[in-house]
Design a protein around this motif. Structure first.
Motif, PDB file in Angstrom:
ATOM      1  N   LEU A  49      -9.449   2.622  43.604  1.00 37.72           N
ATOM      2  CA  LEU A  49     -10.136   3.845  42.625  1.00 37.72           C
ATOM      3  C   LEU A  49     -11.415   3.657  42.507  1.00 37.72           C
ATOM      4  O   LEU A  49     -12.141   2.582  42.553  1.00 37.72           O
ATOM      5  N   VAL A  50     -12.424   4.680  42.415  1.00 36.83           N
ATOM      6  CA  VAL A  50     -13.609   4.776  42.082  1.00 36.83           C
ATOM      7  C   VAL A  50     -14.028   5.233  40.683  1.00 36.83           C
ATOM      8  O   VAL A  50     -13.453   6.228  40.381  1.00 36.83           O
ATOM      9  N   ILE A  51     -14.801   4.631  39.784  1.00 39.23           N
ATOM     10  CA  ILE A  51     -15.383   5.046  38.589  1.00 39.23           C
ATOM     11  C   ILE A  51     -16.877   5.305  39.005  1.00 39.23           C
ATOM     12  O   ILE A  51     -17.781   4.279  39.206  1.00 39.23           O
ATOM     13  N   SER A  52     -17.480   6.544  38.631  1.00 44.88           N
ATOM     14  CA  SER A  52     -18.781   6.950  39.171  1.00 44.88           C
ATOM     15  C   SER A  52     -19.326   7.772  38.038  1.00 44.88           C
ATOM     16  O   SER A  52     -18.874   8.647  37.293  1.00 44.88           O
ATOM     17  N   ASP A  53     -20.634   7.232  37.893  1.00 44.32           N
ATOM     18  CA  ASP A  53     -21.420   8.280  36.801  1.00 44.32           C
ATOM     19  C   ASP A  53     -21.824   9.384  37.522  1.00 44.32           C
ATOM     20  O   ASP A  53     -21.677   9.630  38.789  1.00 44.32           O
ATOM     21  N   VAL A  54     -22.389  10.225  37.017  1.00 42.87           N
ATOM     22  CA  VAL A  54     -22.818  11.679  37.461  1.00 42.87           C
ATOM     23  C   VAL A  54     -24.339  11.559  37.842  1.00 42.87           C
ATOM     24  O   VAL A  54     -24.938  11.587  38.668  1.00 42.87           O
ATOM     25  N   ASN A  55     -25.153  11.287  36.732  1.00 45.69           N
ATOM     26  CA  ASN A  55     -26.471  11.242  36.801  1.00 45.69           C
ATOM     27  C   ASN A  55     -27.038   9.561  37.215  1.00 45.69           C
ATOM     28  O   ASN A  55     -27.107   8.895  36.422  1.00 45.69           O
ATOM     29  N   MET A  56     -27.374   9.806  38.499  1.00 48.52           N
ATOM     30  CA  MET A  56     -28.217   8.477  38.979  1.00 48.52           C
ATOM     31  C   MET A  56     -29.281   8.594  39.951  1.00 48.52           C
ATOM     32  O   MET A  56     -29.309   9.865  40.582  1.00 48.52           O
ATOM     33  N   PRO A  57     -30.404   7.921  40.002  1.00 44.45           N
ATOM     34  CA  PRO A  57     -31.321   8.146  41.057  1.00 44.45           C
ATOM     35  C   PRO A  57     -30.791   7.941  42.285  1.00 44.45           C
ATOM     36  O   PRO A  57     -29.744   7.350  42.562  1.00 44.45           O
ATOM     37  N   ASN A  58     -31.417   8.375  43.503  1.00 46.34           N
ATOM     38  CA  ASN A  58     -31.202   8.153  44.874  1.00 46.34           C
ATOM     39  C   ASN A  58     -30.016   9.120  45.376  1.00 46.34           C
ATOM     40  O   ASN A  58     -30.116  10.155  46.327  1.00 46.34           O
ATOM     41  N   MET A  59     -28.887   9.133  44.593  1.00 39.64           N
ATOM     42  CA  MET A  59     -27.787   9.925  45.038  1.00 39.64           C
ATOM     43  C   MET A  59     -27.007   9.951  43.769  1.00 39.64           C
ATOM     44  O   MET A  59     -26.462   8.879  43.214  1.00 39.64           O
ATOM     45  N   ASP A  60     -26.749  11.088  43.362  1.00 36.22           N
ATOM     46  CA  ASP A  60     -25.932  11.253  42.231  1.00 36.22           C
ATOM     47  C   ASP A  60     -24.357  11.149  42.555  1.00 36.22           C
ATOM     48  O   ASP A  60     -23.853  11.045  43.425  1.00 36.22           O
ATOM     49  N   GLY A  61     -23.705  11.052  41.509  1.00 41.75           N
ATOM     50  CA  GLY A  61     -22.242  10.833  41.535  1.00 41.75           C
ATOM     51  C   GLY A  61     -21.314  11.912  42.300  1.00 41.75           C
ATOM     52  O   GLY A  61     -20.637  11.593  43.169  1.00 41.75           O
ATOM     53  N   ILE A  62     -21.715  13.285  42.050  1.00 39.22           N
ATOM     54  CA  ILE A  62     -21.054  14.277  42.665  1.00 39.22           C
ATOM     55  C   ILE A  62     -21.319  14.343  44.091  1.00 39.22           C
ATOM     56  O   ILE A  62     -20.390  14.458  45.059  1.00 39.22           O
ATOM     57  N   THR A  63     -22.745  14.147  44.703  1.00 40.70           N
ATOM     58  CA  THR A  63     -23.010  13.925  46.061  1.00 40.70           C
ATOM     59  C   THR A  63     -22.196  12.681  46.543  1.00 40.70           C
ATOM     60  O   THR A  63     -21.578  12.719  47.827  1.00 40.70           O
ATOM     61  N   PHE A  64     -22.043  11.590  46.031  1.00 39.22           N
ATOM     62  CA  PHE A  64     -21.447  10.485  46.373  1.00 39.22           C
ATOM     63  C   PHE A  64     -19.900  10.798  46.629  1.00 39.22           C
ATOM     64  O   PHE A  64     -19.666  10.381  47.738  1.00 39.22           O
ATOM     65  N   VAL A  65     -19.210  11.388  45.703  1.00 37.91           N
ATOM     66  CA  VAL A  65     -17.832  11.515  45.718  1.00 37.91           C
ATOM     67  C   VAL A  65     -17.702  12.473  46.875  1.00 37.91           C
ATOM     68  O   VAL A  65     -16.796  12.137  47.930  1.00 37.91           O
ATOM     69  N   THR A  66     -18.490  13.335  47.338  1.00 43.45           N
ATOM     70  CA  THR A  66     -18.315  14.278  48.130  1.00 43.45           C
ATOM     71  C   THR A  66     -18.488  13.636  49.694  1.00 43.45           C
ATOM     72  O   THR A  66     -17.792  13.856  50.574  1.00 43.45           O
ATOM     73  N   GLU A  67     -19.624  12.764  49.677  1.00 45.55           N
ATOM     74  CA  GLU A  67     -19.785  11.872  50.866  1.00 45.55           C
ATOM     75  C   GLU A  67     -18.732  10.791  51.366  1.00 45.55           C
ATOM     76  O   GLU A  67     -18.301  10.745  52.326  1.00 45.55           O
ATOM     77  N   MET A  68     -18.076  10.235  50.279  1.00 52.10           N
ATOM     78  CA  MET A  68     -17.180   9.363  50.136  1.00 52.10           C
ATOM     79  C   MET A  68     -15.720  10.026  50.675  1.00 52.10           C
ATOM     80  O   MET A  68     -15.283   9.571  51.539  1.00 52.10           O
ATOM     81  N   LYS A  69     -15.463  11.341  50.373  1.00 53.28           N
ATOM     82  CA  LYS A  69     -14.277  12.034  50.980  1.00 53.28           C
ATOM     83  C   LYS A  69     -14.421  12.331  52.043  1.00 53.28           C
ATOM     84  O   LYS A  69     -13.383  12.694  52.670  1.00 53.28           O
ATOM     85  N   LYS A  70     -15.642  12.358  52.776  1.00 53.60           N
ATOM     86  CA  LYS A  70     -15.688  12.541  54.196  1.00 53.60           C
ATOM     87  C   LYS A  70     -15.182  11.310  55.098  1.00 53.60           C
ATOM     88  O   LYS A  70     -15.011  11.527  56.251  1.00 53.60           O
ATOM     89  N   LEU A  71     -15.298  10.257  54.352  1.00 55.45           N
ATOM     90  CA  LEU A  71     -14.672   8.887  55.241  1.00 55.45           C
ATOM     91  C   LEU A  71     -13.281   8.986  55.261  1.00 55.45           C
ATOM     92  O   LEU A  71     -12.681   8.716  54.043  1.00 55.45           O
ATOM     93  N   PRO A  72     -12.603   8.849  56.486  1.00 54.12           N
ATOM     94  CA  PRO A  72     -11.233   8.821  56.521  1.00 54.12           C
ATOM     95  C   PRO A  72     -10.638   7.743  55.613  1.00 54.12           C
ATOM     96  O   PRO A  72      -9.510   8.208  54.973  1.00 54.12           O
ATOM     97  N   ALA A  73     -10.992   6.650  55.457  1.00 50.72           N
ATOM     98  CA  ALA A  73     -10.206   5.476  54.807  1.00 50.72           C
ATOM     99  C   ALA A  73     -10.478   5.660  53.128  1.00 50.72           C
ATOM    100  O   ALA A  73      -9.506   5.377  52.503  1.00 50.72           O
ATOM    101  N   ARG A  75     -10.575   9.129  51.935  1.00 49.09           N
ATOM    102  CA  ARG A  75     -10.510  10.527  51.541  1.00 49.09           C
ATOM    103  C   ARG A  75      -9.428  10.793  50.387  1.00 49.09           C
ATOM    104  O   ARG A  75      -9.662  11.615  49.793  1.00 49.09           O
ATOM    105  N   PHE A  76      -8.413   9.868  50.127  1.00 56.56           N
ATOM    106  CA  PHE A  76      -7.302  10.020  49.270  1.00 56.56           C
ATOM    107  C   PHE A  76      -7.566   8.957  47.837  1.00 56.56           C
ATOM    108  O   PHE A  76      -6.689   8.878  47.122  1.00 56.56           O
ATOM    109  N   THR A  77      -8.999   8.364  48.083  1.00 57.14           N
ATOM    110  CA  THR A  77      -9.068   7.536  46.890  1.00 57.14           C
ATOM    111  C   THR A  77      -9.499   8.106  45.556  1.00 57.14           C
ATOM    112  O   THR A  77     -10.127   9.101  45.562  1.00 57.14           O
ATOM    113  N   PRO A  78      -8.717   7.778  44.344  1.00 60.10           N
ATOM    114  CA  PRO A  78      -8.842   8.607  43.330  1.00 60.10           C
ATOM    115  C   PRO A  78     -10.134   8.248  42.691  1.00 60.10           C
ATOM    116  O   PRO A  78     -10.724   7.013  42.665  1.00 60.10           O
TER     117      PRO A  78
END
Length: 122
Positions: A49-73, A75-78
């Motif tokens: 599981l990942v618990i992520s903030d939305v507003n962060m410097p360098n890369m925000d949480g929504i961008t992070f989740v989008t990028e993480m979901k591109k990684l096959p390992a 893709r299905f992590t909640p």
């Protein structure tokens, strides 16, 4: 075998509070200070599981989740978004990125653990 949760938040106090609650419930915890840091911690190991903030410097949480979901390992992590953001547009963007739950700060530890237990299968 204990489950591993990645906490992504630029606030050290939030990472500590969430980490203490999760460790107390028997979870292993990995910390990251922002989305960019979190991506470097996704090295193929099982993250339940990942618990992520939305507003962060360098890369925000929504961008992070989008990028993480591109990684096959991962893709299905909640993902739980833990944030002060309550706007519907942000929630919709988070859901579109792949977030499964939205928890508003401040939160109670029981509330967080309840959301975690619903998303991590035994």
């Amino acid at each position: 075998m204990s489950k591993t949760i990645l906490i992504v938040d630029d606030s050290i106090s939030i990472r500590q509070v969430v980490g203490i609650a999760l460790k107390g419930a028997g979870y292993d915890v990995i910390d990251a200070v922002d989305g960019k840091d979190a991506l470097t911690k996704l090295t193929g190991q099982k993250i339940n599981l990942v618990i992520s903030d939305v507003n962060m410097p360098n890369m925000d949480g929504i961008t992070f989740v989008t990028e993480m979901k591109k990684l096959p390992a991962y893709r299905f992590t909640p993902v739980i978004m833990l944030t002060t953001e309550g706007a519907d547009e942000k929630k919709m963007a988070g859901k579109a990125a792949g977030a499964k739950a939205w928890v508003i700060k401040p939160f109670k530890a029981e509330q967080m653990l309840d959301a975690v237990s619903k998303l991590i299968l035994p």
